[in-house]
Design a protein around this motif. Structure first.
Motif, short mmCIF file in Angstrom:
data_model
loop_
_atom_site.label_atom_id
_atom_site.label_comp_id
_atom_site.label_asym_id
_atom_site.label_seq_id
_atom_site.Cartn_x
_atom_site.Cartn_y
_atom_site.Cartn_z
N ILE A 174 65.39 10.22 19.49
CA ILE A 174 64.63 11.39 19.05
C ILE A 174 64.36 12.36 20.19
N GLY A 175 64.82 12.05 21.39
CA GLY A 175 64.59 12.94 22.53
C GLY A 175 65.29 12.41 23.76
N VAL A 176 65.16 13.14 24.84
CA VAL A 176 65.82 12.75 26.08
C VAL A 176 64.89 13.02 27.25
N LEU A 177 64.94 12.13 28.23
CA LEU A 177 64.20 12.28 29.47
C LEU A 177 65.21 12.49 30.60
N LEU B 160 55.77 9.48 24.46
CA LEU B 160 56.88 10.42 24.28
C LEU B 160 57.43 10.40 22.87
N GLN B 161 57.17 9.34 22.13
CA GLN B 161 57.64 9.29 20.75
C GLN B 161 56.86 10.25 19.86
N LEU B 162 55.68 10.66 20.31
CA LEU B 162 54.87 11.61 19.55
C LEU B 162 54.87 13.00 20.17
N LEU B 163 55.53 13.14 21.30
CA LEU B 163 55.51 14.41 22.02
C LEU B 163 56.41 15.42 21.32
N ARG B 164 55.93 16.65 21.17
CA ARG B 164 56.70 17.70 20.53
C ARG B 164 56.83 18.92 21.42
N LYS B 165 56.76 18.72 22.73
CA LYS B 165 56.90 19.83 23.65
C LYS B 165 57.57 19.34 24.92
N THR B 166 58.10 20.26 25.68
CA THR B 166 58.75 19.94 26.93
C THR B 166 57.71 19.80 28.04
N CYS B 167 57.82 18.72 28.83
CA CYS B 167 56.92 18.54 29.97
C CYS B 167 57.73 18.11 31.18
N SER B 168 57.22 18.44 32.36
CA SER B 168 57.93 18.16 33.60
C SER B 168 56.97 17.51 34.59
N LEU B 169 57.51 16.59 35.42
CA LEU B 169 56.72 15.85 36.40
C LEU B 169 57.48 15.81 37.72
N SER B 170 56.83 16.26 38.78
CA SER B 170 57.42 16.24 40.11
C SER B 170 56.99 14.98 40.84
N PHE B 171 57.94 14.32 41.49
CA PHE B 171 57.65 13.12 42.25
C PHE B 171 57.25 13.50 43.67
N PRO B 172 56.55 12.61 44.38
CA PRO B 172 56.27 12.86 45.80
C PRO B 172 57.56 12.91 46.60
N ARG B 173 57.57 13.70 47.65
CA ARG B 173 58.76 13.78 48.50
C ARG B 173 58.62 12.85 49.70
N ARG B 174 59.75 12.39 50.18
CA ARG B 174 59.78 11.42 51.26
C ARG B 174 59.85 12.13 52.61
N VAL B 175 58.99 11.72 53.54
CA VAL B 175 58.92 12.31 54.87
C VAL B 175 59.08 11.18 55.89
N PHE B 176 59.80 11.45 56.98
CA PHE B 176 60.13 10.42 57.96
C PHE B 176 59.42 10.69 59.28
N PRO C 2 62.39 14.66 43.66
CA PRO C 2 62.90 14.30 42.34
C PRO C 2 61.93 14.70 41.23
N THR C 3 62.48 15.09 40.10
CA THR C 3 61.66 15.50 38.96
C THR C 3 62.16 14.83 37.69
N SER C 4 61.25 14.68 36.76
CA SER C 4 61.61 14.19 35.43
C SER C 4 61.15 15.22 34.42
N THR C 5 62.06 15.56 33.49
CA THR C 5 61.77 16.55 32.45
C THR C 5 61.98 15.91 31.10
N THR C 6 60.96 15.97 30.25
CA THR C 6 61.04 15.40 28.92
C THR C 6 61.37 16.48 27.91
N LEU C 7 62.52 16.33 27.25
CA LEU C 7 62.94 17.27 26.21
C LEU C 7 62.87 16.55 24.87
N ALA C 8 61.70 16.52 24.30
CA ALA C 8 61.48 15.70 23.11
C ALA C 8 62.03 16.33 21.85
#
Length: 494
Positions: free
Chosen positions: A279-282, A355-371, A420-426
């Protein structure tokens, strides 16, 4: 089974001087290094003391107990021989969990060290073995394949170093400790460095609630990372532009660039799903900068395995950081009492969304790695949220790794310009996103409801209009060709 342990002489001597000058009766901390099953050797890079807990109390202390003894003058002797160690095992394990996030490929928390007298050490072997086991359980982030850990004892009465191998069995007894040869030498200067910038682009399906119980964003991401770890494990590699075809040792020094080659169009997530259940894609994409350090006597395949583990560990650590933040956010809602509604999706952290009930697009940014530069040209890492600065990084290095506060910011590496980011296209079909140029991208109307029915009907009506237009164009073309033929026939020259 590790039979010989070699410690970095420079760092261990510094640790011994620090402990001697502190005049502490006891101290516990982590052993940073690597265990090589192929060489049957362990390598120790440094010893990191466990900081005081939130209450300011030390993680280790000596417990004195006086036994009843009828002989006069034996009280002082009984006092010293019956002393034992108290260790805050949960706090040491938490320290190990956070330090493990900061270590790169080829570096691990391989055990603990203890600074104590000979008698208190002998009276606390079970406690020490349990502490080693607790550290091993949290330090192995990717997969818990440990069966042993190191226990280094630095005795100040008399002054000497001893190392024991602790078998991590379910039932710990005094026989779980086995002595192993311990010596000091040069370890860090013989390490070879490998670096990789790994790019990934995953399509993770959101399955219908009647088929799957995996509903939250965090659970789907965790499942996707675990699945991708299996694909990455079988990937081929290029080192300095050359394909690695056999198990060989790296002959040249310096920095080695690594590139992983995944099989084309191999996506287990796509293959495991039927069209009607999705029903959607992440969409989970980005790049991970990874380092791995290899002992000169180990093979290249070990460096590649360490780097693959580091990539997956890095993704899991970032997800854990976001999950911990979401848990704190939920706790703050609960403390507010009537201010928050647990069913209000707008107030829930993104990771906790269904996410099975989500009806909108949402995005989440992950922390970035620093050395951050560490020892002898090696690096450790930390993760920064978009709102955090390098000062947070410095504080973590001082508290967790016992580093000096004066860290030169110009030496800090920030290769991950985009985290890295994750985008939910429900509301989009998984097959439209995963196979955009395939005929399989047409959604199955029987599996979609409500607003998705309108989408399907609209797409089919547009398709019908297109087919009808093509038919009429063909008919008109045929009629026109017949008319042209008749005109040529009538007016042909006699």
């Amino acid at each position: 089974m590790v039979k010989v342990v070699v410690g970095e002489e420079t760092q261990l001597k510094l640790a011994e001087d620090r402990l001697t000058q502190s005049a502490l009766p006891s101290q516990v901390g982590l052993v940073i290094g690597k265990l090589s099953s192929s060489l049957e050797r362990g390598f120790v890079f440094d010893l990191i003391p466990t900081p005081p807990n939130d209450d300011g109390k030390s993680a280790c202390s000596v417990i004195e107990s006086v036994r009843d003894d009828k002989k006069k003058g034996s009280k002082s002797k009984s006092l010293s021989e019956s002393s034992s160690l108290f260790i805050d095992q949960d706090w040491v394990a938490e320290h190990a969990r956070q330090v493990s996030r900061m270590l790169l490929g080829g570096m691990q928390v391989v055990g603990i060290y203890i600074w104590a007298s000979e008698s208190s050490f002998k009276n606390s072997t079970i406690t020490l073995c349990q502490t080693v086991k607790g550290v091993a359980e949290v330090a192995s982030v990717v997969k818990n394949d440990w069966d042993e850990g190191l226990l280094i004892h630095i005795s100040y009465s008399p002054r000497r170093w001893t190392c024991r191998n602790c078998t991590l069995a379910s039932n710990i007894t005094s026989s779980s400790l086995r002595p192993c040869d311990f010596k000091m030498g040069r370890v860090l200067t013989s390490l070879q460095t490998f670096r990789c910038t790994y790019k990934f682009d995953l399509r993770l399906p959101i399955i219908h609630e009647n088929v799957s119980n995996v509903r939250k964003l965090a659970d789907i991401l965790r499942f996707g990372i675990s699945s991708h770890a299996k694909e990455l494990e079988s990937a081929k590699a290029l080192i300095d532009g050359k394909l690695v075809t056999q198990d060989e040792q790296c002959a040249s020094d310096g920095l080695h660039e690594v590139e992983f080659l995944l099989p084309f169009m191999q996506d287990t997530s796509l293959e495991a799903c039927s069209r009607k259940d999705v029903i959607g894609v992440l969409v989970f994409r980005g790049s991970v900068c990874s380092f791995a350090y290899l002992n000169s006597k180990e093979s290249i395949s070990q460096a590649l395995a360490d780097m693959k583990g580091d990539i997956i560990m890095s993704l899991q650590c970032r997800l854990d950081i976001l999950h911990d933040e979401a848990e704190r956010e939920i706790e703050s809602y609960g403390n507010d009492g009537e201010g928050a509604s647990p069913d209000a999706s707008t107030e829930k952290p993104i990771l906790q969304m269904d996410l099975q009930l989500l009806r909108k697009t949402c995005s989440l940014s992950f922390p970035r790695r620093v050395f951050v530069p560490w020892l002898a040209g090696t690096y450790i890492c930390d993760y920064l949220q978009p709102s955090e600065t390098l000062e947070v990084l410095k504080d973590n290095c001082v508290e967790l790794m016992s580093m000096e506060a004066s860290i030169d910011e110009s030496t800090i590496l920030e290769p991950e310009t985009e985290a890295p980011t994750s985008t939910t296209l429900a509301t989009k079909s998984f097959w439209e996103m995963a196979v955009p140029f395939s005929s399989a991208s047409v959604p199955d109307c029987s599996s979609l409801k409500n607003s998705r029915d309108d989408t399907c009907r609209g797409s089919h009506s547009e398709s019908d209009k297109s087919v009808g237009f093509n038919i009429w164009a063909a008919v008109l073309g045929l009629i026109l060709s017949v008319l042209v033929g008749l005109v040529l026939f009538v007016f042909r020259p006699s």
